[in-house]
Design an enzyme around this catalytic site. Sequence first.
Site, short mmCIF file in Angstrom:
data_model
loop_
_atom_site.label_atom_id
_atom_site.label_comp_id
_atom_site.label_asym_id
_atom_site.label_seq_id
_atom_site.Cartn_x
_atom_site.Cartn_y
_atom_site.Cartn_z
N SER A 281 -1.18 2.70 5.85
CA SER A 281 -0.25 1.65 5.45
C SER A 281 1.00 2.31 4.89
O SER A 281 1.03 3.52 4.63
CB SER A 281 -0.87 0.73 4.40
OG SER A 281 -0.99 1.38 3.15
N LYS A 282 2.03 1.52 4.71
CA LYS A 282 3.27 2.03 4.12
C LYS A 282 4.11 0.85 3.67
O LYS A 282 4.08 -0.23 4.28
CB LYS A 282 4.07 2.85 5.15
CG LYS A 282 4.96 3.91 4.51
CD LYS A 282 4.13 5.08 4.01
CE LYS A 282 4.97 6.24 3.56
NZ LYS A 282 4.13 7.38 3.12
#
Length: 1053
Positions: A608-609
């Site tokens: 994720s980011k």
Amino acid sequence: MSDTPQIDGAAAGNVNPPILHNKLLEQVIRTPDRMPSPQPTHLSVPGTATPTRVLSESGSGYVAPKFEGKERQMEQVMDALEEKQFIPDYFVESETKWFYHELGIDDMYFQTETVDAIVSHIHSLYAAKIAAWARDDKRLEIRLDKEAPDHAVYIDTSKPGVSVVNGPRYEQRIDEKYLNISTPKLSYRVETFRSESLLPGGQDQQLRCYFVYQCQFEDPNPEPGETAIDKLGEKRFLQKVTNNTKEIYQLLLQKAVGRTGPVIEYYDIENSVEKRLVIAYKQGSAMGLFSALSDLYHYYGLTSSRKYVEQFANGYTVMSVYLKPAPGIKTSPRFPSIESSIHQIVKEISLLYCIPQNKLQAHFATGRLSLQETIYAHCVWVFVSHFLNRLGNEYNALTSILESGNSVHAELLSKLKRRLRNETFTSDYILEIINQYPDLIHSLYLTFANAHYVQTRGEMDDFLPTLSYLRIQVDRILDDTEIQALISKTAINEHHELVMNSFYLFNKSVLKTNFYTPTKVALSFRLNPSFLPIEEYPQPLYGMFLVISSEFRGFHLRFRDIARGGIRIVKSRSQEAYAINARSLFDENYNLANTQQRKNKDIPEGGSKGVILLDVKHQDKARVAFEKYIDSILDLLLPPTSPGIKDPIVDLYGKPEILFMGPDENTADLVDWATDHARARGAPWWKSFFTGKSPRLGGIPHDRYGMTTLSVREYVLGIYRKLGLDESKVRKLQTGGPDGDLGSNEILLGKEQYIAIVDGSGVLVDPNGIDHEELVSLARGRKMISHFDISKLSPQGYRVLVEETDVTLPSGELVNNGTSFRNTFHLRPESYDMFVPCGGRPESIDISSANKLIRDDKSLIPYIVEGANLFITQDAKLRLEHAGCILFKDASANKGGVTSSSLEVLASLSFDDEGFIENMCIREDGTAPAFYDNYVKEVQSVIQRNARLEFEAIWREHEQTGELRSLLSDKLSLAITKMDEELQSSDLWDNEGFRRAVLSDALPKLLLDTIGLDTILKRVPDNYLRAIFGSYLASRFIYECGISASQFAFFSL
């Protein structure tokens, strides 16, 4: 609500509000057993549960000290007027007394202004009357402004209850010139009031006067945490304010200091139709709120008699507004009673706080659209700017014809894609289209509101039907077929139809939002990412959050339910840089999360980011943006805890969600706040919400222990080991300098001969090798190369800083611009053996620029280990590898930090709160528990072991198949994640003996010895344990048996 001094509780009425129902309410879950926790915003909501507060004092709450010399000054003014002979002698006395006594100007003005200034103001007003007499409509228009270094005066004709779109727009001017820039060191307070009498011949016109004063605080440097108004207040304010108003402000100020967003209160005024609205908020957190608030209450048929903006030395603002119905306004569905209007205004102030000046403000100011409709359209404009499909079928057809492996074709497609995205639909063009369809926006907003507005809160709540609710009941909601037909019929061409259809797409994609939460600091939307075209985004996302505020816009993307990744803040040096960053924001976020997904192959979390892009006008608001981003996402993750403050939301997703975050660019020093804030808001998973937090909160700092660098370093050392290279003789280039996490630790761990280092301050070069001791000193001190002692460079060495121009290098080359030289230095054909990017913007090397590093079809740099995420595009990596470069990409090399974070989370989930504090939190005296020190060492050994396993697997596969390492890295990741998912859902998990054996191998030995497997199995969520089980088995099998190994081989082991 807490008690307020000198406020009497009035009966709210014994009639129970009607119980209203919504078919979506069944999906809204309340948790009445949970205690209220500190919230980002506080406000009062009328209803049966909260008594109406009545102010027992009359007047404005301010009493100006009497100006003893007022009568004498007035005589001097009249003498000066007679001397000027502009006003006839027989009008001088009447005009002067009108100015002094009829306009309601208090003595502070007369004490502050000189006689000449007052004469000038009276002349201006008289001249306006003369001009009005000459007009056919006899309409009086006055525009008077005077701006001095320490104060300003503005006087304007004003029709009560109407926002003036044209003209001088003094309130916007006050916002921009004084309030928006106010800080504890330089602040401005504002007093404004409306004349009680109408202007002569002015029909419905009155005078509105604004007075701005530079603040002079009692104590300009208060102690941290100070909240006493007598110490924080401004001298003029403290002279004029009544005790009752002071106590009200004191109460709001204390609440505001403990919250992220505004505190909103309103009061009835005894024996008056007026209501007093009071708002307290942190300076700089709501630019343009003063003027936007006027548009809001004008929309509901109200006007203000007086307004005050007070600043306090601790950096907080309190705004007080006295509201009453505008003259001639009759109660109607458009203009409801003042009680209903105030109720709605209080709710909508939180929207206004999020985006005080939205892109469709003109439609709101003129009453064409409501605040909710314009802010909804503003949010969709942001959405459309990122997701309008601009490539089209022709581009897709071209990609199928051209060869992706052909570097010329790849470069052509890359340039074409960039041009189509940048030039087809600009954000300005999209906004121009949206502004043409206010009626369509109204219909589309209603479908959005019908899906997400909670129309009841349960039998025990003090629900009052708001105007939002009434609009949904009165106006007809169109179904999908009707809304699409309306768009098709209304849009004047294909481009317009494409943009307006994106509103429909947005509505269908939103699964939950805090848009209607009574208190919020930014607008957050949980989106279903299935609308993304697979041609552009082949790896499907699991979840997407879009967050919008006046200071920023941001995304959070993840590829699995349980996923991990950092949050970065992107800054822009100029308007042009911001435009580029805005266009690439989502793609950068997607690629970063995708890289994270591939590098997380060894750990239970997917990739994720989060990326926050600061608005071009708010580059100094990184902390404000981060806090709003985190808090608004928490709105969608946590159940409601306080009726009227955090109400239920409509949840079309229907499942609990937890996000695991960590630090990234420009957020490392903000992680502790996020952890503490999640804890304060009652998040049960606060310990694991953020990694990279300080050791006092149980964090394992990546930079202090070199976690990220340990993984990158294994790949660098692996190349040396395989090729038999002497590390001390390797000539090295590094981007990302001694001030950064990865860069500093790479310097400290390495023994190579550094030839060049590029960082944020500039370029440092020495063909004979940069002095190692000086470099190590900078790395330990986390200082940029601008601090390098250049006397330690050889005659051929040099340093060029970004702010320098016209620098002559030892070779005689002239550098015109230091910034441009820094930005492109890594593409210069110099002589290096090893290049380790440890910092730099994504796509610093693309397919076009990669050719600068190739000569005669041979890479000029033999070895590259990509430490910085996305520094080199995939097509550029393949081009360099075809030219003979041994290159290991970021998804493989840069995975030490995520491994450390994952094991940090595992510890927080395995311990209870008491055990976590005892074993994982650094003590107040700075000493670490023995468990902490030993656990850090185990984490470091796990990172090094995982990196070696993957390095060996890729090296072996390349030798066996000849396939490029960058492709093998991706294939390895996909093979592991695919097998991981299959194993998690297989019957193997149900075999208790096998499950316990695998987890005993996968979990850190120190955790097992300290807590025990049985206790860990009870405390750690089941889906997290499944993820550990699957990722460990899959990674070990693929590393040992290879990418192409069959599932049968697994079961034969």
